[in-house]
Design a protein around this motif. Structure first.
Motif, PDB file in Angstrom:
ATOM      1  N   PRO A 170       7.044  18.561   4.559  1.00  0.00           N
ATOM      2  CA  PRO A 170       6.287  17.528   5.274  1.00  0.00           C
ATOM      3  C   PRO A 170       6.862  16.130   5.042  1.00  0.00           C
ATOM      4  O   PRO A 170       7.168  15.747   3.913  1.00  0.00           O
ATOM      5  CB  PRO A 170       4.876  17.658   4.683  1.00  0.00           C
ATOM      6  N   LEU A 171       6.994  15.355   6.122  1.00  0.00           N
ATOM      7  CA  LEU A 171       7.557  14.013   6.024  1.00  0.00           C
ATOM      8  C   LEU A 171       6.675  13.104   5.180  1.00  0.00           C
ATOM      9  O   LEU A 171       7.176  12.262   4.430  1.00  0.00           O
ATOM     10  CB  LEU A 171       7.735  13.423   7.429  1.00  0.00           C
ATOM     11  N   ASN A 172       5.351  13.271   5.282  1.00  0.00           N
ATOM     12  CA  ASN A 172       4.445  12.445   4.482  1.00  0.00           C
ATOM     13  C   ASN A 172       4.653  12.666   2.985  1.00  0.00           C
ATOM     14  O   ASN A 172       4.536  11.728   2.181  1.00  0.00           O
ATOM     15  CB  ASN A 172       2.991  12.743   4.849  1.00  0.00           C
ATOM     16  N   ALA A 173       4.965  13.894   2.618  1.00  0.00           N
ATOM     17  CA  ALA A 173       5.209  14.183   1.196  1.00  0.00           C
ATOM     18  C   ALA A 173       6.481  13.498   0.723  1.00  0.00           C
ATOM     19  O   ALA A 173       6.538  12.939  -0.383  1.00  0.00           O
ATOM     20  CB  ALA A 173       5.295  15.687   0.989  1.00  0.00           C
ATOM     21  N   LEU A 174       7.532  13.531   1.553  1.00  0.00           N
ATOM     22  CA  LEU A 174       8.772  12.836   1.195  1.00  0.00           C
ATOM     23  C   LEU A 174       8.543  11.341   1.092  1.00  0.00           C
ATOM     24  O   LEU A 174       9.083  10.673   0.196  1.00  0.00           O
ATOM     25  CB  LEU A 174       9.857  13.132   2.243  1.00  0.00           C
ATOM     26  N   ARG A 175       7.743  10.795   2.030  1.00  0.00           N
ATOM     27  CA  ARG A 175       7.462   9.347   2.012  1.00  0.00           C
ATOM     28  C   ARG A 175       6.694   8.967   0.751  1.00  0.00           C
ATOM     29  O   ARG A 175       6.949   7.921   0.138  1.00  0.00           O
ATOM     30  CB  ARG A 175       6.642   8.975   3.257  1.00  0.00           C
ATOM     31  N   ALA A 176       5.742   9.809   0.337  1.00  0.00           N
ATOM     32  CA  ALA A 176       4.961   9.515  -0.864  1.00  0.00           C
ATOM     33  C   ALA A 176       5.848   9.530  -2.100  1.00  0.00           C
ATOM     34  O   ALA A 176       5.763   8.636  -2.957  1.00  0.00           O
ATOM     35  CB  ALA A 176       3.820  10.530  -1.002  1.00  0.00           C
ATOM     36  N   PHE A 177       6.708  10.534  -2.198  1.00  0.00           N
ATOM     37  CA  PHE A 177       7.599  10.589  -3.359  1.00  0.00           C
ATOM     38  C   PHE A 177       8.585   9.421  -3.352  1.00  0.00           C
ATOM     39  O   PHE A 177       8.863   8.820  -4.399  1.00  0.00           O
ATOM     40  CB  PHE A 177       8.370  11.912  -3.381  1.00  0.00           C
TER      41      PHE A 177
END
Length: 290
Positions: free
Chosen positions: A6-13
């Motif tokens: 998920p892109l949101n997970a990459l953005r959060a990390f």
């Protein structure tokens, strides 16, 4: 290329890796700290590695986190730069304005010598099409469109209501009313598909109704005006678009019977341009010319 996580997970990390703080990442992304923590755990579960480890009140990247973070930092930085460039072009470049060719030629062009191109914020990039373009997708910034003012998802401000009348080459409109009606009954009537109520005009003509000898439908109001001026036939057209040709004595009204077409010309734009300075400058100029 499909990203397998998920892109949101990459953005959060990515945000947490720069701040080394869940709270700092949450403030940047406009979400709650628990949402950031959840996204990072989801990413770690998907990859099967630990990326961040709590150390006291802060965070420390693991070896896996140090391997992943630089690529994400560079990727999101390039995305941010691309978005900023697009935003700057949309906000500071010429206002891209779409309209019907007939409107551009017969209404706008005769007035452009009054347009303050030399002043900052008044630059235009004008495009003409026979059909409305997709403003939401960025095909243009705004439009001056003909219709009833109903374009879903767009703001529409009335510039002026349109009237229609019957026009012909000078010299055609001679003789009595009955003689002119008879002349129309053997003429070729050119009609633009954008003209909404031309049949109503024919049926409601005083002393009518009148039926033309032939009807030719085209997609361009400019072509109907030119055909009438060339003496090929007559046309029912928007009075405001025929005005410049009437003043130049290339056309004349056959019966002097303008009626409301039930439509008008509107300044149309997406909500994101509501506060755009270029649009406001254009709006004020247009209203000064109506």
């Amino acid at each position: 290329m499909r990203i397998p996580v998920p892109l949101n997970a990459l953005r959060a990390f990515e945000a947490a890796s720069r701040h080394l703080s869940i709270k700092g990442a949450a403030e940047e992304l406009g979400v709650t700290p628990s949402a950031v923590s959840h996204q990072i755990r989801s990413l770690e579960d998907t990859l099967g590695v630990e990326l961040l480890r709590r150390v006291g009140a802060g965070l420390q990247m693991t070896e896996a986190g140090r391997q992943l973070a630089p690529s994400l930092n560079q990727g999101f930085q390039r995305i941010a730069e691309g978005v900023a460039q697009m935003r700057d072009q949309r906000q500071s470049g010429p206002l891209r304005l779409n309209m019907l060719p007939a409107f551009a030629t017969n209404w706008l062009s005769p007035r452009l010598h009054r347009y303050p191109f030399e002043r900052e914020g008044f630059s235009l990039d004008i495009s003409t099409t026979q059909d409305d373009v997709d403003l939401a997708a960025g095909a243009a910034d705004a439009g001056i469109w003909y219709g009833t003012g109903q374009w879903p998802g767009l703001n529409a401000e009335l510039l002026f209501e349109a009237q229609i009348d019957l026009y012909a080459k000078p010299g055609f409109a001679t003789g009595s009313h009955a003689e002119r009606v008879a002349r129309i009954q053997s003429a070729n009537l050119f009609i633009s598909r954008h003209c909404l109520n031309w049949r109503q005009w024919l049926h409601n003509l005083p002393g009518g109704p009148v039926e033309p000898g032939m009807i030719t439908t085209v997609d361009s109001g400019g072509l109907t005006l030119q055909a009438a001026a060339d003496g090929v036939g007559v046309t029912i057209a928007v009075c405001e678009l025929a005005h410049s040709a009437v003043r130049a004595e290339r056309l004349e009204s056959v019966f002097n019977n303008p009626v409301n077409d039930g439509a008008g010309f509107y300044l149309v734009y997406p909500d994101g341009l509501r506060e755009d300075r270029r649009l406001e400058l254009l709006r004020k100029w247009l209203h000064s010319q109506v």
